[in-house]
Write a protein that holds these residues in place. Sequence first.
Motif, PDB file in Angstrom:
ATOM      1  N   ASP A  91       0.612  12.139   2.469  1.00  0.00           N
ATOM      2  CA  ASP A  91       1.827  12.856   2.091  1.00  0.00           C
ATOM      3  C   ASP A  91       2.414  12.351   0.774  1.00  0.00           C
ATOM      4  O   ASP A  91       3.261  13.018   0.172  1.00  0.00           O
ATOM      5  CB  ASP A  91       2.878  12.714   3.192  1.00  0.00           C
ATOM      6  CG  ASP A  91       2.440  13.369   4.493  1.00  0.00           C
ATOM      7  OD1 ASP A  91       1.755  14.410   4.416  1.00  0.00           O
ATOM      8  OD2 ASP A  91       2.767  12.832   5.568  1.00  0.00           O
ATOM      9  N   LYS A  92       1.984  11.145   0.332  1.00  0.00           N
ATOM     10  CA  LYS A  92       2.487  10.579  -0.915  1.00  0.00           C
ATOM     11  C   LYS A  92       1.322   9.965  -1.692  1.00  0.00           C
ATOM     12  O   LYS A  92       1.208   8.745  -1.828  1.00  0.00           O
ATOM     13  CB  LYS A  92       3.547   9.510  -0.628  1.00  0.00           C
ATOM     14  CG  LYS A  92       4.783  10.036   0.071  1.00  0.00           C
ATOM     15  CD  LYS A  92       5.779   8.909   0.339  1.00  0.00           C
ATOM     16  CE  LYS A  92       7.023   9.417   1.042  1.00  0.00           C
ATOM     17  NZ  LYS A  92       7.983   8.309   1.318  1.00  0.00           N
ATOM     18  N   PRO A  93       0.444  10.820  -2.220  1.00  0.00           N
ATOM     19  CA  PRO A  93      -0.765  10.302  -2.864  1.00  0.00           C
ATOM     20  C   PRO A  93      -0.483   9.481  -4.114  1.00  0.00           C
ATOM     21  O   PRO A  93      -1.324   8.667  -4.513  1.00  0.00           O
ATOM     22  CB  PRO A  93      -1.555  11.569  -3.193  1.00  0.00           C
ATOM     23  CG  PRO A  93      -0.513  12.653  -3.259  1.00  0.00           C
ATOM     24  CD  PRO A  93       0.512  12.289  -2.237  1.00  0.00           C
ATOM     25  N   ASN A  94       0.667   9.685  -4.741  1.00  0.00           N
ATOM     26  CA  ASN A  94       1.006   8.964  -5.962  1.00  0.00           C
ATOM     27  C   ASN A  94       2.094   7.916  -5.730  1.00  0.00           C
ATOM     28  O   ASN A  94       2.804   7.532  -6.666  1.00  0.00           O
ATOM     29  CB  ASN A  94       1.440   9.928  -7.061  1.00  0.00           C
ATOM     30  CG  ASN A  94       0.298  10.813  -7.524  1.00  0.00           C
ATOM     31  OD1 ASN A  94      -0.857  10.397  -7.510  1.00  0.00           O
ATOM     32  ND2 ASN A  94       0.614  12.026  -7.923  1.00  0.00           N
ATOM     33  N   ALA A  95       2.245   7.467  -4.488  1.00  0.00           N
ATOM     34  CA  ALA A  95       3.236   6.440  -4.200  1.00  0.00           C
ATOM     35  C   ALA A  95       2.926   5.186  -5.013  1.00  0.00           C
ATOM     36  O   ALA A  95       1.774   4.770  -5.146  1.00  0.00           O
ATOM     37  CB  ALA A  95       3.238   6.112  -2.712  1.00  0.00           C
ATOM     38  N   SER A  96       3.965   4.575  -5.550  1.00  0.00           N
ATOM     39  CA  SER A  96       3.787   3.463  -6.479  1.00  0.00           C
ATOM     40  C   SER A  96       3.782   2.121  -5.770  1.00  0.00           C
ATOM     41  O   SER A  96       4.299   1.973  -4.665  1.00  0.00           O
ATOM     42  CB  SER A  96       4.913   3.479  -7.518  1.00  0.00           C
ATOM     43  OG  SER A  96       4.850   4.626  -8.328  1.00  0.00           O
ATOM     44  N   GLN A  97       3.210   1.150  -6.448  1.00  0.00           N
ATOM     45  CA  GLN A  97       3.317  -0.249  -6.053  1.00  0.00           C
ATOM     46  C   GLN A  97       3.590  -1.049  -7.318  1.00  0.00           C
ATOM     47  O   GLN A  97       3.316  -0.592  -8.430  1.00  0.00           O
ATOM     48  CB  GLN A  97       2.041  -0.724  -5.377  1.00  0.00           C
ATOM     49  CG  GLN A  97       0.809  -0.674  -6.270  1.00  0.00           C
ATOM     50  CD  GLN A  97      -0.462  -0.982  -5.513  1.00  0.00           C
ATOM     51  OE1 GLN A  97      -0.606  -0.666  -4.341  1.00  0.00           O
ATOM     52  NE2 GLN A  97      -1.406  -1.624  -6.183  1.00  0.00           N
ATOM     53  N   THR A  98       4.161  -2.232  -7.155  1.00  0.00           N
ATOM     54  CA  THR A  98       4.450  -3.068  -8.322  1.00  0.00           C
ATOM     55  C   THR A  98       3.149  -3.695  -8.802  1.00  0.00           C
ATOM     56  O   THR A  98       2.499  -4.442  -8.066  1.00  0.00           O
ATOM     57  CB  THR A  98       5.472  -4.147  -7.969  1.00  0.00           C
ATOM     58  OG1 THR A  98       6.698  -3.508  -7.568  1.00  0.00           O
ATOM     59  CG2 THR A  98       5.754  -5.032  -9.169  1.00  0.00           C
ATOM     60  N   TYR A 150       3.643   1.603 -10.376  1.00  0.00           N
ATOM     61  CA  TYR A 150       2.853   2.790 -10.720  1.00  0.00           C
ATOM     62  C   TYR A 150       1.769   2.975  -9.671  1.00  0.00           C
ATOM     63  O   TYR A 150       1.432   2.035  -8.929  1.00  0.00           O
ATOM     64  CB  TYR A 150       2.247   2.645 -12.115  1.00  0.00           C
ATOM     65  CG  TYR A 150       1.999   3.966 -12.825  1.00  0.00           C
ATOM     66  CD1 TYR A 150       2.998   4.921 -12.915  1.00  0.00           C
ATOM     67  CD2 TYR A 150       0.767   4.246 -13.398  1.00  0.00           C
ATOM     68  CE1 TYR A 150       2.783   6.121 -13.564  1.00  0.00           C
ATOM     69  CE2 TYR A 150       0.530   5.447 -14.050  1.00  0.00           C
ATOM     70  CZ  TYR A 150       1.545   6.381 -14.123  1.00  0.00           C
ATOM     71  OH  TYR A 150       1.332   7.580 -14.752  1.00  0.00           O
ATOM     72  N   HIS A 151       1.205   4.190  -9.622  1.00  0.00           N
ATOM     73  CA  HIS A 151       0.212   4.493  -8.598  1.00  0.00           C
ATOM     74  C   HIS A 151      -1.207   4.164  -9.038  1.00  0.00           C
ATOM     75  O   HIS A 151      -2.150   4.360  -8.268  1.00  0.00           O
ATOM     76  CB  HIS A 151       0.304   5.968  -8.194  1.00  0.00           C
ATOM     77  CG  HIS A 151       0.097   6.933  -9.323  1.00  0.00           C
ATOM     78  ND1 HIS A 151       1.124   7.335 -10.140  1.00  0.00           N
ATOM     79  CD2 HIS A 151      -1.017   7.563  -9.772  1.00  0.00           C
ATOM     80  CE1 HIS A 151       0.669   8.188 -11.042  1.00  0.00           C
ATOM     81  NE2 HIS A 151      -0.631   8.341 -10.848  1.00  0.00           N
TER      82      HIS A 151
END
Length: 329
Positions: free
Chosen positions: A247-254, A22-23
């Motif tokens: 370009d990906k402000p809501n990119a997720s991480q574990t 989730y971001h």
Amino acid sequence: MCTRVIWNEPGGAVLVGRNMDYHRDTATNLWVMPRGIKRDDGVGGQLSWVARYGSVVAGAYDMMTVDGMNEVGLAGHILWLSESTYGEHDKSKPALSMAVWMQYFLDNFATVDEAVAWIEDTSVQVVPLGDPSTGEVPAVHLALDDGNGDSVVIEYIDGKPNVWHSRDYRVMTNSPTYDKQIELLKQVQGFGGDRPLPGTTVASDRFARAAYYVGRLPEPKSQLEAIAGMFSVIRNTAQPFRIPDPDKPNASQTIWQTVSDLTNKRYVFESTTRPNVVWVELSELNFEEGAPAGKLDLIGDTALEGGLAGNVTGRFDETAPLKFLALPS
């Protein structure tokens, strides 16, 4: 945003690994839910029930459950699916708020077969509710699995549940929808195609890696080896931390990972931001009707120096049951 994979080889324990990607932090704590708790659908509709089974669950913001297992070995996992469309809420038909959707199955069913039969009989609706702090309305799908090694993926498209039920459906990630994920997998070496095993964090690539590596795990000599093997697979599909990308402000991480041993009834949780591994032995919990609910404060406790680690079965604080997000009455 999230991966789930089942290791259900004949003759061994059934284990399920899951990454929560989730971001932002989901303020996750663990909860013990005994039998006998009264709940409703959260949307002012037709469904109310008393929990038949107790469960251990991971919450999000202390207002919904997104992962967990019940005392008889049915587990559930909420993952993101952007294509989800739930349709207009028809108040004359059975419905569940998204917040309590997974919990309904853990409360009421022992097997995937039972859950699928109920879905097919009711065509139950799911009603999305916005996060009151951000206004974000999740778009998610649900996986269920049981101690028999059975599996189902439930996706809502055009307001209707698409039910993918087979013990062969061992992997689930995110977009595209499950039918397209199965077709994409056929392009990869080892699954009928000539495409090399992919290495990106794209959902279809994580799907392929999870399917590939879970099918090549060695037979474990102990429960510890089995859990370690499952962690090795889901860590391979995890998403690393990253600096903000315009370009990906809501990119997720574990942000956390779980392994559910559905045979031996052990629930293992690992935070990637407070990296201690803790586990709960369901056989040592009191799920009797009338027993108190319990909460394990992962946010507060694991932030302390040393933090929580190991068997935390006896560390839950008695509390009122989790209060699920619902439509205003």
